[in-house]
Enzyme design. Structure first.
Site, PDB file in Angstrom:
ATOM      1  N   HIS A 174       4.466   0.019  -1.656  1.00  0.00           N
ATOM      2  CA  HIS A 174       3.269   0.410  -2.419  1.00  0.00           C
ATOM      3  C   HIS A 174       2.433   1.397  -1.623  1.00  0.00           C
ATOM      4  CE1 HIS A 174       1.872  -3.018  -0.004  1.00  0.00           C
ATOM      5  NE2 HIS A 174       0.642  -2.560  -0.144  1.00  0.00           N
ATOM      6  N   HIS A 192       4.304 -10.099   8.370  1.00  0.00           N
ATOM      7  CA  HIS A 192       2.989  -9.688   7.912  1.00  0.00           C
ATOM      8  C   HIS A 192       2.014 -10.859   7.939  1.00  0.00           C
ATOM      9  CE1 HIS A 192       0.485  -6.862   5.582  1.00  0.00           C
ATOM     10  NE2 HIS A 192       1.448  -5.990   5.766  1.00  0.00           N
ATOM     11  N   HIS A 200       1.420   0.478   4.632  1.00  0.00           N
ATOM     12  CA  HIS A 200       2.815   0.458   4.191  1.00  0.00           C
ATOM     13  C   HIS A 200       3.428   1.849   4.066  1.00  0.00           C
ATOM     14  CE1 HIS A 200       3.149  -3.893   3.207  1.00  0.00           C
ATOM     15  NE2 HIS A 200       1.840  -3.763   3.291  1.00  0.00           N
ATOM     16  N   ASP A 251       3.768  -6.407  -0.346  1.00  0.00           N
ATOM     17  CA  ASP A 251       2.648  -7.295  -0.656  1.00  0.00           C
ATOM     18  C   ASP A 251       2.739  -7.635  -2.142  1.00  0.00           C
ATOM     19  OD1 ASP A 251       1.890  -7.006   1.908  1.00  0.00           O
ATOM     20  OD2 ASP A 251       0.152  -5.741   1.513  1.00  0.00           O
ATOM     21  N   GLU A 287       5.999 -11.311   2.673  1.00  0.00           N
ATOM     22  CA  GLU A 287       4.749 -11.215   3.417  1.00  0.00           C
ATOM     23  C   GLU A 287       4.120 -12.599   3.465  1.00  0.00           C
ATOM     24  OE1 GLU A 287       1.092 -10.461   2.141  1.00  0.00           O
ATOM     25  OE2 GLU A 287       1.394 -10.554  -0.012  1.00  0.00           O
TER      26      GLU A 287
END
Lengths: 599, 834
Positions: A67, A413, A72, A177, A202
């Site tokens: 995304h 993460h 990221h 995410d 994540e």
């Protein structure tokens, strides 16, 4: 199959993502994030760890971006235009459209600093985006003949996706995410029951069961409303995209409902493009927005107007969204300086602030700020922090694992302590292995790859002819020779294999000695054996040859007297590899001895 | 350390050692270490630790914690290492008995927290910082630390493993260089103890049967020879050369892939510059024995060396050319081309089999092509490249890739099957093709080269990324073509090629894919840049539809495309109406029309890229003197300034200042004033010219823009405006007066200027420059502006703007305050991201 995260820093590191996955000989880089807290080499992942030998473009088969958040994708132009990766990059259509806006936004505030070098330019962002292949949800994209990828809805931000990476029957799902509960403008994440070998998820909020986002939103609206009611001004520092649009929808609907008159301004020229994309990618938003779209586009804001620098000095209440989001330069800082001295005003920080920025200072409670070493700015206005980020909490992570049914789970993460708790929970509930490697640590997972093999028609016909009638539901055992040539696998009958490989067949014979107690002459013993076998093996051709030996099909039996004990006869049984079954049956039969009746 | 920092430090240390405090942002700890590094770098004295006992107290209390957090322990290890980097401070910490408890066997090594990679990493970094003096070295050897480092070479975390390897290189180098006085021989007893330990470890691991041990030692040696060029490295090399050679010969050891890097680093070292000797024999043998994929990087590295035996160079080149040779032979009819090479280094069958396998074919070719591109970019290549054959092989590869060539030979047809539609190879081949355009002597193949390029430009199967590269190669070769075309027949050929190119371009400019439209426009701009003086080119371009289509793209929905269209149209103007002798008559290319369109984009486009493109094109026009007579230019500049001064994008405003700067220097030149402020001028002439100049600038409304920009909320704008004003002032005031700006009295006439002076004296901090033009300052009055230029201390302002160029406060004092404030807040803000 192996995976490792190559963000600098040796421990688990909250924030940016950059993971290298090797699956069935293919190497895929998942996300290419940056750390905004540094302004030196440490802000980008250390790509030299990917491979010491050869070029990145040759080593990596593709890069996938989940995304548009900078943690990221922030290092992507650096990776493709400065480090020199020239291969394919995949992301969804909205991400491809929005990502350059954020990169450009960040570039602008970074090169603003004096002496800032080693950072990508506008042209590099464009050149990088031109290399990106955009994908649709649930579209299977063939990266090359073996590697395929597929995007699933992740619900974290507009265009956020989870990716399935598949080579043959081995597969990995990378979540990026994601958010398992639908929010104001996005739906919930969803993935097939695809049973991947590995799910990389994540775990930012690994132990938190978060209060609902609705609560946080109500809280936000209440605070804004109160300030505006008492005639104060509200400053909301944002980055051009993402959070800004979400908060705009929130305020717009609230203003509409409450019939409020105070003006709302948006200070950046970039938003128009951002809003345009939210309109364009309406299919990526949630059902409610899509349904109401026919009557009224959620992103066509009635109350929110463009900001002019002069408006900051206007009397009376107002709400202003201004960039950049960490109050460290540009308009947001300029407005902050003007409004900071008045206790009626309020600043709401809706995101993370890097150490050293004014945003970070006021959030940590500092109220006397030294501005450029000269003036002291006293902050009397109210300071609020509000997190609106949409991540899955522990419940959501478990829900996704239930959906996908992976064989292994890998947590990234997140913080080590929180992850440890979740790991135990996952292992208990799903009975799968769960890993939480530190950055730089490689996790290797054994898989059972199934390799497709072509079978020759001749062999297929022959094998089906001898066994029972083929049944589609029952697997059938086949015998043949596996030929591995030019990266293809073929199962053929041995004769054909020999022919193709230009080899001659070898004869393999087994021999076995069986001792029989029989004091008679050798030829008499042979006769006894012959009669015995003829009686037992009625369906086989048993022959007594003139040289005194017996054959049963291809099996040969000869008798000699034992050199030391004349009462014992030694039967030499020999058979070919092809008659292995009959040969061993015969030996076991002979080992039992000869029946007395024939004596 | 400043007094303020010294006062804050104890509080920070206490907070860090407090286990109840919530975890700090990692970046704060890292930045704190950066600060200590800078404090200790040039200061070996013990004062830092003596004057700040809180530092040793912090270490002691972290060691006393039953369960410190890994990040704090890691920080403490690194801090201790940094402090112990000088002998004095090392002794101080030793007296406190801290170092053994941190780095020795009694420390975290092997404990529960050792499981955490951040602790191991902190330990390695700490030791690395410490080893800068002999006592530290002795400490390492005596405390059993070396064995820990050896083990960490195989750490599961790549970061820790790599740091451990670097540490060993550092320790070895430091030990040899600080503990020996005479040249070392192969005899062990000469080497210092610490170095001996490492050497023994290296030799043992090289001889072990464990692949990972061998790999660690090869890695270590590679970075050693890459960083240390001392004479003793030769002795070390002689000790291990036999072993390295055996790795080349034995296929059982999977270490070959690491040998190329090692040999390359050794070859680079000046110690081995003697071109005779066994080392180069080993390199030659490596070129023969490594696989083509492994030998490629070695070969290209060798060709970049200044000192390398010529026969090794030729051999290296042969390795690189072999795949290309194979391609040529596979594609040609028997006896048509002889291929590229007379003889080969390795068995051609190896390369052939790699090229005929689907999996390795593209990989080998891409790697080879990348290496060739690197070679072509070298200024001094000490071997001759067979450029014509190379070009022929590239054309062949490109033909294989798009299916234009299906050779009859079995190898050829296998390769062509492997390569068809392979984007990776297409891109790499086009890159080399572009690089090859700079080499001379390829004219015989021009037609077939352009046939291939045009096929790529035309084909709907060409992917956007490949197309971009095809455009780049085409524009490079077109430039060569123009240089070649002098004879009549060549002229016709060139014309035909250009015609074809513009036909394709017309189609591509209408592509539904924005990437393609953008690349097409970039290609157009690139062509105009290098060919605009060529008549043939201008005529072909203007007789095509391309200019009209490019202009249409000014309204493209994609902003990147609009920006590229602006640049292309701006460059087109150079050959239509801005050219001295315009080849076009009539109103097909209307100047006013284009300028109006660009102005429109500058004032209304919702995005920065197109607006930035417009301002930079305007500046370019101005710089090349294409905007007409002075008065036109004046109006033009004035209009542009009024548009950009309110732009939300600071880079557009910055572009506006650049335009102003160019305008000023052009005007000064035109009015006969020397551009150099230091040149002697007769005062009479100057004074009237100055008046003229001031009037022009005031009419163009420069000053309002410049002075207001000094207070711009984005720093680079203020800095640039200040630079421009300082430059301008030099034309009106003699250099001697610059140092002491006039003081303006608050008289009615000077009132506005005094206000301006006061406002600006507060520097950019004022941030409230009234948008209505200021307290009665008439920015269009030449007299007032003359006063303002003299009165405002621009140099001081300039310093001020430079000093505070960054709003991210980076001072250590601010860092300490932030840490204190953060640990003071009870609530931990949730992690968030953008």
């Amino acid at each position: 199959l192996s995976a490792f995260s190559l963000c600098p820093g040796a421990g688990q590191d909250v924030g940016r993502s950059c993971i290298l996955v090797s699956i069935a000989g293919k190497n895929v880089m998942l996300d290419c994030g940056m750390h905004m807290g540094y302004n030196d080499d440490r802000r980008f992942p250390d790509f030299s760890y990917i491979t010491q030998n050869g070029r990145l473009t040759d080593f990596l088969d593709c890069v996938i971006i989940s995304h548009f958040h900078l943690d990221h994708c922030g290092a992507l132009p650096y990776f493709s235009e400065m480090v020199g990766y020239d291969g394919p990059i995949y992301m969804t259509h909205p991400t491809k459209a929005i990502c350059p806006i954020l990169l450009e936004d960040y570039r602008k505030i970074t090169v603003d600093k004096k002496g800032e070098t080693n950072f990508f330019t506008s042209q590099m962002i464009k050149d990088c985006m031109k290399k990106v292949v955009a994908v649709h949800l649930h579209q299977t994209v063939q990266v090359d003949e073996e590697l395929e990828i597929k995007a699933y809805y992740a619900g974290h931000v507009l265009g956020a996706a989870m990716f399935q990476i598949k080579v043959g029957c081995e597969s990995v799902v990378y979540t990026g995410d994601y958010n398992m509960t639908p929010d104001r403008h996005l739906g919930a994440a969803w993935v097939d029951k695809c049973r991947p070998d590995l799910l990389i998820t994540e775990s930012t909020y690994a132990t938190t069961i978060r209060d609902s986002k609705r609560c946080r939103e109500r809280d936000f609206l209440k605070k804004v409303h109160e300030t505006v009611e008492r005639g104060g001004k509200v400053l909301i520092p944002v980055f051009a995209l993402g959070r800004a649009q979400e908060l705009c929808i929130l305020l717009e609907t609230f203003w509409e409902r409450m019939n409020l008159k105070a003006p709302i301004y948006f200070s950046t020229g970039l938003t128009e493009k951002a809003n345009h994309y939210y309109k364009l990618f309406i299919t990526w938003t949630n059902q409610k927005i899509r349904k109401t779209f026919v009557q009224r586009n959620m992103f066509e804001f009635k109350h929110i107007k463009a900001f002019d620098r002069a408006f900051a000095d206007n009397p009376g209440p107002m709400v202003v969204f201004a960039t950049p989001g960490m109050l460290h330069a540009g308009q947001s800082l300029q407005i902050f300086r003007k409004w900071a001295g008045n206790e009626k005003n309020m600043v709401i920080m809706p995101g993370y602030c890097v150490q050293g920025t004014v945003g970070h200072k006021i959030l940590s409670g500092q109220r006397k700020l030294e501005m450029e070493g000269r003036q002291i700015l006293e902050v009397k206005m109210q300071v609020e922090y509000m997190s609106f980020s949409a991540h899955a909490d522990a419940k959501g992570i478990m829900q996704l694992i239930r959906q996908a049914e992976p064989r292994n789970v890998l947590l990234v993460h997140g913080e080590a302590k929180k992850m440890e708790f979740l790991k135990q929970k996952i292992e208990q509930e799903f009975h799968v292995s769960c890993y939480m490697p530190a950055n730089g640590e490689t996790t290797t997972i054994l898989t059972n790859p199934c390799i497709p093999v072509d079978i020759s028609l001749g062999l297929l016909k022959r094998e089906t002819a001898i066994g029972p009638v083929p049944d589609a539901k029952k697997p059938k055992l086949m015998h043949g020779t596996l030929l591995m040539k030019d990266n293809s696998f073929r199962l053929v009958c041995p004769e054909q294999a020999l022919k193709e490989l230009g080899l001659a067949e070898h004869q393999l014979r087994f021999t076995c000695r069986v001792h029989i107690q029989d004091p008679r002459k050798e030829h008499e013993t042979v006769l006894r054996v012959y009669n015995h076998l003829k009686g037992v093996l009625k369906d086989y051709s048993v022959q007594h040859l003139p040289d005194g030996s017996i054959t049963v099909e291809s099996i040969l039996i000869q008798a000699t007297a034992h050199s030391e004990d004349q009462g014992t006869k030694v039967l030499l049984v020999s058979w070919t590899y092809q008659d292995e079954e009959l040969g061993s049956y015969l030996t076991s039969l002979l080992k039992k001895g000869l029946p007395q009746s024939t004596a | 350390m400043t007094r303020e920092c010294a006062a804050l430090l104890p509080g920070v240390c206490a907070a860090l050692a407090d286990p109840r405090q919530p975890g700090l942002d990692d970046t704060c700890l890292e930045k704190l270490l950066d600060w200590f590094r800078s404090l200790t770098w040039f200061d070996p004295t013990v004062e830092l630790v003596q004057d700040n006992p809180c530092l040793t107290e912090l270490i002691t209390s972290v060691l006393a914690l039953p369960e410190p957090s890994p990040s704090i322990l890691s920080f403490t290890l690194q801090l201790a290492g940094i402090l112990a980097s000088s002998e004095n401070r090392f002794q101080h910490l030793q007296q406190e008995k801290l170092l053994g408890r941190l780095f020795g066997r009694a420390g975290p090594v092997g404990g529960a927290l050792w499981e955490d990679p951040s602790v191991r990493s902190g330990w390695v970094k700490g030791v690395h910082s410490m080893v800068h003096h002999l006592p530290a070295l002795h400490f390492l050897c005596s405390a059993g630390v070396m064995d820990v480092i050896f083990t960490l070479q195989g750490d599961p975390s790549l970061f820790v493993a790599s740091a451990a390897s670097q540490l060993l290189v550092h320790v070895l180098t430091f030990s040899v260089e600080s503990e020996t006085s005479k040249p070392l021989s192969t005899k062990d007893c000469d080497w210092p103890a610490c170095a001996q330990m490492i050497l023994k470890h290296i030799e043992e691991s090289l001889q072990s049967s464990c692949a990972s041990h061998i790999e660690h030692s090869l890695k270590l040696l590679t970075s050693l020879f890459g960083s240390c060029y001392a004479a003793w490295t030769e002795v070390l090399w002689l000790n291990i050369a036999k072993q390295i050679e055996s790795f080349l010969m034995e296929e059982t050891v999977q270490a070959q892939h690491m040998l190329a890097n090692l040999l390359l680093n050794v070859a680079r070292s000046p110690v081995f510059s003697d071109t005779e000797g066994s080392f180069w024999a080993l390199v030659t043998s490596a070129l023969e024995h490594l696989t083509p994929v492994q030998a490629g990087p070695l070969a290209v590295g060798l060709l970049r060396l200044c000192k390398c035996p010529q026969d090794v160079r030729i051999q290296a080149l042969t390795v690189l050319l072999q795949p290309m040779d194979c391609i040529l032979r596979a594609a040609s009819q028997p006896l048509e081309y002889a291929g590229l090479l007379d003889e080969s280094v390795t068995d051609p069958v190896t390369v052939e089999s790699l090229l005929s396998s689907k999996t390795s074919c593209a990989g080998l070719l891409c790697q080879t092509l990348a290496h060739l591109e690197k070679l072509l970019s070298l200024k001094h290549l000490r071997v001759d490249l067979p450029c014509v054959s190379l070009l022929r092989s590239l054309i062949t590869i490109l033909q294989f890739c798009n299916g234009f060539l299906t050779p009859t030979s079995p190898l050829g047809s296998t390769i062509s099957r492997n390569l068809i539609n392979c984007f990776r190879v297409q891109k790499s081949a086009l890159d080399v093709l572009a690089a090859l355009s700079e080499k001379k002597g390829c004219d015989t193949l021009i037609r077939s080269l352009f046939d291939v390029l045009l096929a790529y430009l035309e084909s709907p199967n060409t992917s956007p990324t490949v197309l971009k590269k095809a455009f780049q190669a085409t524009s490079k070769w077109l430039a060569c073509l123009q240089e070649l075309s002098c004879s009549n027949s060549q002229c016709q050929q060139t014309e035909k090629i250009l015609e074809d190119v513009f036909l394709v371009l017309q189609k591509r400019l209408c592509s539904p894919c924005w990437e393609v439209r953008d690349s097409s426009l970039e290609f157009l701009t690139a062509m105009i840049k290098c060919l605009r003086d060529q008549d043939g080119f201008r005529q072909s371009l203007l007789s095509s539809e391309v200019p009209r289509l490019a202009e249409n793209l000014l309204e493209d929905p994609e902003s990147y495309v609009r920006a590229s269209a602006v640049t292309a149209v701006g460059h087109l103007a150079f050959i239509t109406y801005l050219a001295a002798e315009s080849p076009v008559a009539g109103n097909q290319y209307n100047k006013e029309n284009t300028v109006a369109k660009l102005q429109e984009i500058l004032s209304t486009d919702s995005e920065g890229f197109p607006r930035r493109a417009v301002i930079s094109i305007f500046t370019k026009w101005l710089r090349e003197g294409c905007t007409g007579q002075l008065e036109d230019t004046e109006q033009f500049v004035s209009r542009v300034i009024q548009t950009v001064e309110h732009d939300l994008d600071w880079e557009v405003r910055l572009g506006g200042l650049e335009l102003v700067e160019v305008f000023c220097s052009k005007t000064i030149c035109q009015l006969g004033l020397s551009e150099c402020p230091y040149a002697p001028e007769s005062s009479a002439v100057t004074s009237s010219t100055q008046q003229n100049l001031l009037q022009v600038f005031c009419r163009a409304k420069l000053f309002g823009f410049l002075f207001q920009s000094l207070c711009d909320c984005d720093k680079p704008v203020g800095q640039r405006a200040c630079d421009v004003l300082i430059g301008l002032r030099g034309n009106f005031y003699p250099i001697s007066t610059l140092e002491n700006p006039q003081e303006i009295e608050d008289s009615p006439a000077g009132c506005g200027i005094a206000w301006l002076q006061r406002t600006l004296r507060q520097g950019s901090l004022a941030q409230n420059f009234p948008t209505d033009g200021g307290n009665g300052v008439d920015f269009q009055d030449p007299e007032s502006m003359m006063v303002a230029l003299g009165a405002i201390d621009l140099l001081e302002l300039h310093d001020e703007l430079n000093k505070s160029s960054d709003h991210v406060e980076e001072s250590p004092q601010s860092l300490l305050q932030d840490i204190l404030a953060t640990v003071g807040t009870i609530e931990e803000n949730e992690v968030d991201c953008y």
